[in-house]
Design an enzyme around this catalytic site. Structure first.
Site, PDB file in Angstrom:
ATOM      1  N   GLU A  85      -6.546 -20.704  54.910  1.00  0.00           N
ATOM      2  CA  GLU A  85      -8.009 -19.960  54.757  1.00  0.00           C
ATOM      3  C   GLU A  85      -9.041 -21.023  54.652  1.00  0.00           C
ATOM      4  O   GLU A  85      -9.202 -21.518  53.489  1.00  0.00           O
ATOM      5  CB  GLU A  85      -7.911 -18.655  54.033  1.00  0.00           C
ATOM      6  CG  GLU A  85      -9.083 -17.826  54.149  1.00  0.00           C
ATOM      7  CD  GLU A  85      -9.199 -16.466  53.305  1.00  0.00           C
ATOM      8  OE1 GLU A  85     -10.229 -16.433  52.770  1.00  0.00           O
ATOM      9  OE2 GLU A  85      -7.945 -15.836  53.491  1.00  0.00           O
ATOM     10  N   ASP A 102      -7.349  -9.665  56.996  1.00  0.00           N
ATOM     11  CA  ASP A 102      -8.522  -9.989  56.327  1.00  0.00           C
ATOM     12  C   ASP A 102      -8.594 -11.330  55.753  1.00  0.00           C
ATOM     13  O   ASP A 102      -9.672 -12.124  55.234  1.00  0.00           O
ATOM     14  CB  ASP A 102      -9.104  -9.004  55.634  1.00  0.00           C
ATOM     15  CG  ASP A 102     -10.710  -9.228  55.069  1.00  0.00           C
ATOM     16  OD1 ASP A 102     -11.436  -9.616  56.031  1.00  0.00           O
ATOM     17  OD2 ASP A 102     -10.918  -9.413  53.967  1.00  0.00           O
ATOM     18  N   ALA A 148      -4.865  -8.867  50.400  1.00  0.00           N
ATOM     19  CA  ALA A 148      -4.819  -9.056  48.930  1.00  0.00           C
ATOM     20  C   ALA A 148      -4.997 -10.650  49.271  1.00  0.00           C
ATOM     21  O   ALA A 148      -6.204 -10.889  48.974  1.00  0.00           O
ATOM     22  CB  ALA A 148      -3.138  -9.002  48.971  1.00  0.00           C
ATOM     23  N   ARG A 149      -4.110 -11.546  49.345  1.00  0.00           N
ATOM     24  CA  ARG A 149      -4.398 -12.857  49.683  1.00  0.00           C
ATOM     25  C   ARG A 149      -3.411 -13.637  50.618  1.00  0.00           C
ATOM     26  O   ARG A 149      -2.302 -12.851  50.818  1.00  0.00           O
ATOM     27  CB  ARG A 149      -4.045 -13.585  48.290  1.00  0.00           C
ATOM     28  CG  ARG A 149      -5.270 -13.677  47.177  1.00  0.00           C
ATOM     29  CD  ARG A 149      -6.593 -14.196  48.021  1.00  0.00           C
ATOM     30  NE  ARG A 149      -7.624 -13.953  46.626  1.00  0.00           N
ATOM     31  CZ  ARG A 149      -8.559 -12.935  46.657  1.00  0.00           C
ATOM     32  NH1 ARG A 149      -8.386 -12.111  47.453  1.00  0.00           N
ATOM     33  NH2 ARG A 149      -9.348 -13.105  45.655  1.00  0.00           N
ATOM     34  N   HIS A 184     -12.127 -12.778  55.882  1.00  0.00           N
ATOM     35  CA  HIS A 184     -12.074 -12.483  54.426  1.00  0.00           C
ATOM     36  C   HIS A 184     -13.266 -11.249  54.231  1.00  0.00           C
ATOM     37  O   HIS A 184     -14.206 -11.730  53.388  1.00  0.00           O
ATOM     38  CB  HIS A 184     -12.222 -13.824  53.438  1.00  0.00           C
ATOM     39  CG  HIS A 184     -11.632 -13.141  52.217  1.00  0.00           C
ATOM     40  ND1 HIS A 184     -10.829 -14.248  51.642  1.00  0.00           N
ATOM     41  CD2 HIS A 184     -11.582 -12.325  51.577  1.00  0.00           C
ATOM     42  CE1 HIS A 184     -10.394 -13.782  50.354  1.00  0.00           C
ATOM     43  NE2 HIS A 184     -10.676 -12.500  50.373  1.00  0.00           N
TER      44      HIS A 184
END
Length: 316
Positions: free
Chosen positions: A262, A257, A232-233, A281
């Site tokens: 980030e 991921d 997702a985030r 990501h």
């Protein structure tokens, strides 16, 4: 040469060039004049002319300077980086690329879960040491998978879970809409879902409601052998709570991921936890990105030519 109908902006997406995108579009719209902006000045000139533009981003000033722009096709699924009010004020419809990531991200999720189930990380570590030693593994069949977010990506994940003989719980904003999972719950019932979850998959957008959704309480609610996948985030998970949960063995592992922050700093403790796998990501990467994006835009170009005002994946 006739005036271009579509302008492709210069931004490179997922390592693919604008020329790749143009090739995919021209194969679907062979009679359409499509121009690829090579320089900032070309981009400005095209935006003054064309009724349709596509790319990653347009600033409010660029939108205002595009009086003839009727449709902007964003090549990202998320449009949080766009000033949608500027497009609306300019009378420009906006579409996104929702759905293009479904197959590849679903494969990432399935691969992450199966790697954990069958203990591949342990096998890889032993192989690095030339060590032949049996180790325990699990079975995926009969477990419960909770997917938070049942948009196009969440649904693609659930579709691919079906052959594995698992029970599925979906969590979404509007549970009354139902979904492809065995159960569909609202966010107000997520603790009930977490308590029954073997594998937690986060596939929801980052909003005020989902920021920090998976916090210390969530990690205490999950069974201690649960495994989490976040595509997702990063902000959907409280990172400090995740680190604490992993260090205390409150869950068995995680595949990330996305992270918060980030990029993840190289001295962050998550890097050193053996039961956490981290990718940069990368789950959304696919050589078919522009092929799928072009399919959406080609459909909407035909709608535009027929005088329709509603488009596939329209957000404004």
């Amino acid at each position: 040469m006739s005036d271009p109908e579509i302008a492709i902006l210069r931004q490179k997406i997922h390592g693919l060039s604008a020329d790749d995108y143009a090739t995919a579009l021209r194969s679907r719209l062979p009679e359409t004049e499509i121009a690829v902006a090579q320089t900032p000045s070309e981009e400005r000139e095209l935006l003054e002319q064309v009724p349709i533009a596509t790319g990653f981003e347009l600033s409010p000033d660029e939108v205002e300077a595009a009086p003839n722009l009727d449709l902007f096709a964003c090549v990202y699924a998320g449009v949080g980086h766009l000033d949608l009010d500027a497009f609306e004020a300019n009378g420009t419809a906006v579409t996104n690329a929702s759905g293009v990531h479904g197959p590849n991200i679903a494969e990432y999720v399935i691969g992450s879960i199966l790697s954990h189930v069958r203990g591949f990380r342990q096998a890889w570590r032993q192989q690095d040491r030339n060590e032949w030693r049996s180790y325990p593994a699990r079975e995926f069949q009969g477990s419960t998978v909770t997917v938070v977010g049942l948009g196009s990506i969440g649904q693609a994940i659930v579709d691919r879970l079906d052959p594995f003989g698992v029970d599925t719980i979906g969590v979404r904003y509007t549970p009354e809409k139902g979904g492809p999972t065995d159960e569909v719950l609202g966010f107000d019932e997520i603790q009930d879902a977490l308590a029954r979850t073997d594998y937690l998959v986060l596939a929801c957008p980052l909003t005020d409601e989902t920021r920090g959704l998976i916090d210390s309480e969530a990690f205490l609610t999950l069974p201690s052998d649960a495994f989490m996948v976040n595509i997702a985030r990063g902000g959907v998970v409280d990172t400090d709570a995740l680190v604490a949960a992993m260090q205390a063995n409150r869950i068995s592992g995680a595949a990330l991921d996305v992270t918060d922050p980030e990029p993840l700093p190289n001295d962050h403790p998550l890097w050193d936890i053996d039961t956490v796998s981290i990718t940069p990501h990368n789950a959304g990467h696919t050589p078919n990105y522009y092929e799928r994006t072009a399919e959406i835009l080609a459909t909407n170009v035909e709608r535009y030519r027929q005088g329709e005002t509603e488009y596939e994946n329209q957000v404004v």
